[in-house]
Design a protein around this motif. Structure first.
Motif, PDB file in Angstrom:
ATOM      1  N   UNK A  16      -2.145  15.732 -17.952  1.00 39.75           N
ATOM      2  CA  UNK A  16      -3.464  15.136 -17.687  1.00 39.75           C
ATOM      3  C   UNK A  16      -3.437  13.625 -17.877  1.00 39.75           C
ATOM      4  N   UNK A  17      -2.791  13.184 -18.967  1.00 38.60           N
ATOM      5  CA  UNK A  17      -2.753  11.742 -19.241  1.00 38.60           C
ATOM      6  C   UNK A  17      -1.989  11.003 -18.156  1.00 38.60           C
ATOM      7  N   UNK A  18      -0.832  11.542 -17.761  1.00 38.32           N
ATOM      8  CA  UNK A  18      -0.053  10.916 -16.696  1.00 38.32           C
ATOM      9  C   UNK A  18      -0.838  10.890 -15.386  1.00 38.32           C
ATOM     10  N   UNK A  19      -1.572  11.968 -15.111  1.00 36.84           N
ATOM     11  CA  UNK A  19      -2.389  12.023 -13.898  1.00 36.84           C
ATOM     12  C   UNK A  19      -3.465  10.952 -13.886  1.00 36.84           C
ATOM     13  N   UNK A  20      -4.131  10.749 -15.031  1.00 40.47           N
ATOM     14  CA  UNK A  20      -5.171   9.715 -15.125  1.00 40.47           C
ATOM     15  C   UNK A  20      -4.540   8.327 -14.998  1.00 40.47           C
ATOM     16  N   UNK A  21      -3.346   8.148 -15.569  1.00 39.10           N
ATOM     17  CA  UNK A  21      -2.649   6.863 -15.442  1.00 39.10           C
ATOM     18  C   UNK A  21      -2.374   6.543 -13.982  1.00 39.10           C
ATOM     19  N   UNK A  22      -1.865   7.509 -13.242  1.00 42.74           N
ATOM     20  CA  UNK A  22      -1.622   7.287 -11.814  1.00 42.74           C
ATOM     21  C   UNK A  22      -2.921   6.973 -11.076  1.00 42.74           C
ATOM     22  N   UNK A  23      -3.984   7.676 -11.429  1.00 37.09           N
ATOM     23  CA  UNK A  23      -5.269   7.451 -10.769  1.00 37.09           C
ATOM     24  C   UNK A  23      -5.726   6.006 -10.943  1.00 37.09           C
TER      25      UNK A  23
ATOM     26  N   UNK B  26      -9.601  -4.759 -11.271  1.00 30.73           N
ATOM     27  CA  UNK B  26      -8.177  -4.630 -11.543  1.00 30.73           C
ATOM     28  C   UNK B  26      -7.867  -4.701 -13.022  1.00 30.73           C
ATOM     29  N   UNK B  27      -8.521  -5.621 -13.729  1.00 37.44           N
ATOM     30  CA  UNK B  27      -8.297  -5.772 -15.175  1.00 37.44           C
ATOM     31  C   UNK B  27      -8.714  -4.507 -15.918  1.00 37.44           C
ATOM     32  N   UNK B  28      -9.881  -3.969 -15.605  1.00 39.13           N
ATOM     33  CA  UNK B  28     -10.376  -2.764 -16.276  1.00 39.13           C
ATOM     34  C   UNK B  28      -9.452  -1.579 -15.984  1.00 39.13           C
ATOM     35  N   UNK B  29      -9.014  -1.453 -14.730  1.00 44.31           N
ATOM     36  CA  UNK B  29      -8.145  -0.325 -14.343  1.00 44.31           C
ATOM     37  C   UNK B  29      -6.842  -0.338 -15.118  1.00 44.31           C
TER      38      UNK B  29
ATOM     39  N   UNK C  51       0.820  -1.210   0.000  1.00 46.15           N
ATOM     40  CA  UNK C  51       0.000   0.000   0.000  1.00 46.15           C
ATOM     41  C   UNK C  51       0.858   1.266   0.000  1.00 46.15           C
ATOM     42  N   UNK C  52       2.101   1.155   0.441  1.00 45.65           N
ATOM     43  CA  UNK C  52       3.003   2.314   0.509  1.00 45.65           C
ATOM     44  C   UNK C  52       3.627   2.611  -0.854  1.00 45.65           C
TER      45      UNK C  52
ATOM     46  N   UNK D 231      -3.873   3.456 -11.759  1.00 49.75           N
ATOM     47  CA  UNK D 231      -2.931   2.568 -11.058  1.00 49.75           C
ATOM     48  C   UNK D 231      -3.338   2.437  -9.593  1.00 49.75           C
ATOM     49  N   UNK D 232      -3.718   3.573  -8.978  1.00 46.93           N
ATOM     50  CA  UNK D 232      -4.197   3.553  -7.596  1.00 46.93           C
ATOM     51  C   UNK D 232      -5.453   2.689  -7.474  1.00 46.93           C
ATOM     52  N   UNK D 233      -6.393   2.881  -8.389  1.00 45.57           N
ATOM     53  CA  UNK D 233      -7.644   2.121  -8.351  1.00 45.57           C
ATOM     54  C   UNK D 233      -7.362   0.627  -8.500  1.00 45.57           C
ATOM     55  N   UNK D 234      -6.526   0.280  -9.478  1.00 44.01           N
ATOM     56  CA  UNK D 234      -6.186  -1.118  -9.688  1.00 44.01           C
ATOM     57  C   UNK D 234      -5.491  -1.732  -8.492  1.00 44.01           C
ATOM     58  N   UNK D 235      -4.604  -0.948  -7.868  1.00 43.34           N
ATOM     59  CA  UNK D 235      -3.904  -1.437  -6.684  1.00 43.34           C
ATOM     60  C   UNK D 235      -4.857  -1.641  -5.515  1.00 43.34           C
ATOM     61  N   UNK D 236      -5.813  -0.735  -5.367  1.00 48.20           N
ATOM     62  CA  UNK D 236      -6.803  -0.855  -4.293  1.00 48.20           C
ATOM     63  C   UNK D 236      -7.632  -2.120  -4.478  1.00 48.20           C
TER      64      UNK D 236
END
Length: 230
Positions: free
Chosen positions: A55-62, A82-85, A35-36, A64-69
């Motif tokens: 913007x694109x990089x920001x959405x990618x990080x978002x 996870x697959x969709x994210x 989680x860290x 990635x966070x969703x998929x990790x969660x």
């Protein structure tokens, strides 16, 4: 010490803890360690880029966070979420490749290594998707599209490195390799008997994929900034 170093140290410390806790099968502590990872590498990226993020990089990080969660929650909908994210993440990375990189120019000497790469990618795609697994059949079309998008991203990374051989294309290739292995071993962990080695490979490659992705974003920004100044 540079301002971005503490967050990078925290990232690799979380990676080390993940390895240790996975190996000792301390799943609860391993979840906290994983989680860290993303917050640490995201902070490293923000500081290194002087808090400039596209913007694109920001959405990618978002996503990635969703998929990790989804992965850490390990609930019934985690697999699909996870697959969709990460499908969205790969699509956005391909978008960056198409929009911000020069067209690949092939020469005769590139034909053989590129042919090997294509055969390797197609072989992996067919081998993984052809696994006769009952659970995968629920999302067969989604998995197929996911595999195709990952293959396109990987193809662009590997061919770029073969034809250009620059530092940024090396980072692209390392990112693609990490994502390929993390996804393959994710499937192995989901549908085969439990193995600590498989878990370690999945988690380590997933974490390293984030690192190489961030380094790629930073290197791309440096090149663009340098070209503007010239």
């Amino acid at each position: 010490m540079k301002p971005n170093k503490p967050s990078l140290i925290l990232f690799f410390f979380a990676l080390l803890c993940t390895i240790i806790f996975d190996w000792t099968q301390q799943d609860f502590l391993a979840t906290y360690a994983k989680a860290i990872v993303l917050p640490a590498i995201f902070i490293y990226f923000l500081i290194s880029s002087e808090f400039q993020i596209g913007k694109t990089e920001g959405v990618i990080f978002f996503f990635c966070f969703v998929g990790q969660v989804y992965d850490l929650m390990d609930i019934e909908s985690s697999e699909l979420g996870g697959v969709v994210s990460f499908l969205i993440v790969y699509l956005l990375i391909v978008k960056i490749f198409i929009r911000e990189h020069d067209r690949i120019k092939l020469t005769k000497r590139d034909i053989l290594p590129i042919s090997i790469v294509v055969v390797f990618i197609v072989y992996l795609l067919i081998s993984v998707l052809s696994l006769q697994l009952d659970n995968m059949r629920k999302f067969n079309l989604l998995y197929t599209f996911y595999g195709i998008v990952l293959s396109i991203m990987s193809y662009f990374c590997f061919v770029s490195y073969i034809t250009k051989g620059t530092h940024i294309t090396l980072l692209m290739s390392l990112m693609a390799i990490s994502y390929i292995f993390s996804d393959i071993f994710y499937i192995f962990n989901e549908y085969f008997s439990f193995s600590i080695v498989l878990v370690l490979i999945r988690d380590v490659t997933q974490i390293l994929a984030y690192y190489f992705m961030v380094e790629y974003f930073l290197e791309k920004a440096r090149i663009q900034k340098k070209s503007i100044q010239q």
